[in-house]
Design a protein around this motif. Structure first.
Motif, short mmCIF file in Angstrom:
data_model
loop_
_atom_site.label_atom_id
_atom_site.label_comp_id
_atom_site.label_asym_id
_atom_site.label_seq_id
_atom_site.Cartn_x
_atom_site.Cartn_y
_atom_site.Cartn_z
N LEU A 1 0.89 -1.33 -0.05
CA LEU A 1 0.04 0.07 -0.04
C LEU A 1 0.91 1.23 0.11
O LEU A 1 1.89 1.33 1.00
CB LEU A 1 -0.74 -0.07 1.44
N PRO B 1 1.11 5.72 -0.46
CA PRO B 1 0.49 7.01 0.13
C PRO B 1 -0.96 6.69 -0.12
O PRO B 1 -1.29 6.37 -1.14
CB PRO B 1 1.14 8.07 -0.43
N ASN B 2 -1.48 7.43 1.17
CA ASN B 2 -3.23 7.34 0.85
C ASN B 2 -3.58 8.23 1.91
O ASN B 2 -3.01 8.71 2.70
CB ASN B 2 -3.67 6.04 1.32
N ARG B 3 -5.03 8.69 1.39
CA ARG B 3 -5.55 9.49 2.51
C ARG B 3 -7.05 9.61 2.13
O ARG B 3 -7.21 8.95 1.03
CB ARG B 3 -5.15 11.25 2.07
N TYR B 4 -7.94 10.28 2.92
CA TYR B 4 -9.18 9.89 2.74
C TYR B 4 -9.83 11.29 3.37
O TYR B 4 -9.32 11.81 4.54
CB TYR B 4 -9.74 8.69 2.94
N ALA C 1 -9.09 16.23 3.97
CA ALA C 1 -8.45 15.20 3.60
C ALA C 1 -7.60 14.52 4.94
O ALA C 1 -6.67 15.23 5.40
CB ALA C 1 -7.61 15.02 2.43
N SER D 1 -4.87 11.65 6.84
CA SER D 1 -3.92 10.59 6.53
C SER D 1 -3.16 10.25 7.81
O SER D 1 -3.12 10.96 8.59
CB SER D 1 -3.02 11.13 5.41
N ALA E 1 -3.70 1.86 7.37
CA ALA E 1 -3.42 0.59 6.48
C ALA E 1 -4.21 -0.60 6.78
O ALA E 1 -4.90 -1.11 5.60
CB ALA E 1 -1.94 0.04 7.10
N HIS F 1 -7.22 -0.56 4.41
CA HIS F 1 -7.12 -1.11 3.26
C HIS F 1 -6.97 -2.44 3.09
O HIS F 1 -7.21 -2.97 1.97
CB HIS F 1 -5.84 -0.24 2.84
#
Ligand SMILES: O=c1[nH]c(=O)c2[nH]c(=O)[nH]c2[nH]1
Length: 283
Positions: A2, A4-7, A34, A36, A40, A43
């Motif tokens: 996985l 970089p991610n954000r939501y 957003a 972060s 993990a 996901h």
């Protein structure tokens, strides 16, 4: 792996009215959050223990607007971003991006959205006649009170509550037909625009339909050179946010600016002694 991610919740449309007696102030924002951090698990395994719902972020925007007011967008953004980092241990970074739409004051509770509307002109010439139509599109007007909507029929699908105090907002799309193909069109345009705007501002509205007729008839009463006005007025709905789950009252202060669907109110106002249009206005 996985990466970089954000939501977060994007584009929460907030309109905050501050009521200081009869004089209202207006803030109109598009807020995107957003987050972060340690995300993990959701996901990789579907474990949502660290996932503050984006719905909560939206609610927080509205609740904070009521609780703390909305000052400068930078300050409101900092307030929100610090809150998410401070209260959610798994969140390591919060980005809050805000678009702030400017409004120009027209009266104690009346505003015009800043930014240019578009002047329109359309002429039609044949051997027999000349017809001149002027117009405006994209003129966004808002009254933060002096608008109600009640007394309508209800059937089994009607859920809309009656209201005696709501925001009335529209993006004026208007065309008006001149009696003659000669005249001072600059002066006429400016005065017609002023008549449309002042009728919107000064009409206590029972419906957008009533406001439409008031706008069209005011143009005709002010401008003898104009025979007919055609108006298309989208009802730019502003929904009152229910803040009761957060023990906050909402006395017509915090609104969701709706996008679609919207009511579309269309109508023609004609001088009763005017000759009929020589041809269709739109091809
Ligand atoms: O001014 C309004 N006219 C309507 O016809 C209408 N319908 C609706 O749902 N809200 C409104 N508001």
């Amino acid at each position: 792996m996985l990466g970089p991610n954000r939501y977060g919740k994007a584009e929460t449309r907030l309109v905050r009215v501050s009521r200081d007696g009869d004089t209202h102030a207006l803030v109109d924002l598009n807020v995107s959050v957003a987050l972060s951090g340690d995300l993990a698990a959701t996901h990789l395994t579907g474990d949502n223990a660290g996932v503050l719902p984006t719905d909560t972020m939206k609610n927080t925007v509205y609740a904070f607007a009521k609780k703390h007011g909305v000052g400068e967008p930078e300050e409101f953004g900092l307030l929100l971003a610090r809150h998410f980092v401070a209260t959610q241990p798994q969140v390591k970074a919060a980005r809050v991006s805000i678009e702030s739409f400017g409004w120009q004051r027209l009266g104690p509770h009346s505003f015009a959205r800043k930014g240019d509307h578009t002047r329109l002109a359309s002429v039609l010439v044949t051997d027999e006649f000349e017809q001149v139509v002027s117009g405006v599109t994209g003129l966004v007007l808002l009254n933060s009170t002096a608008s109600e909507f009640r007394g309508f029929p209800r059937d089994e699908y009607t859920t809309l509550p009656e209201t005696t105090d709501r925001i009335l907002a529209t993006a004026v799309d208007a065309r008006w037909r001149h009696l003659s193909a000669s005249g001072d069109f600059a002066k006429s345009y400016a005065a017609a625009l002023d008549a449309l705007t002042s009728a919107f501002v000064n009409t206590y509205s029972s419906s957008l339909q009533q406001t439409l007729f008031s706008m069209g008839s005011h143009v005709l009463s002010q401008r003898p050179e104009i025979a007919e006005v055609r108006l298309a007025l989208p009802n730019k709905h502003h929904y009152l946010v229910d803040l009761s789950p957060f023990d906050l009252a909402n006395d017509n202060e915090v609104f969701i600016a709706g996008d679609r669907p919207y009511g579309l109110i269309e109508g023609t106002v004609t001088r009763d002694d005017a000759p009929p249009a020589a041809a269709e206005w739109y091809s």
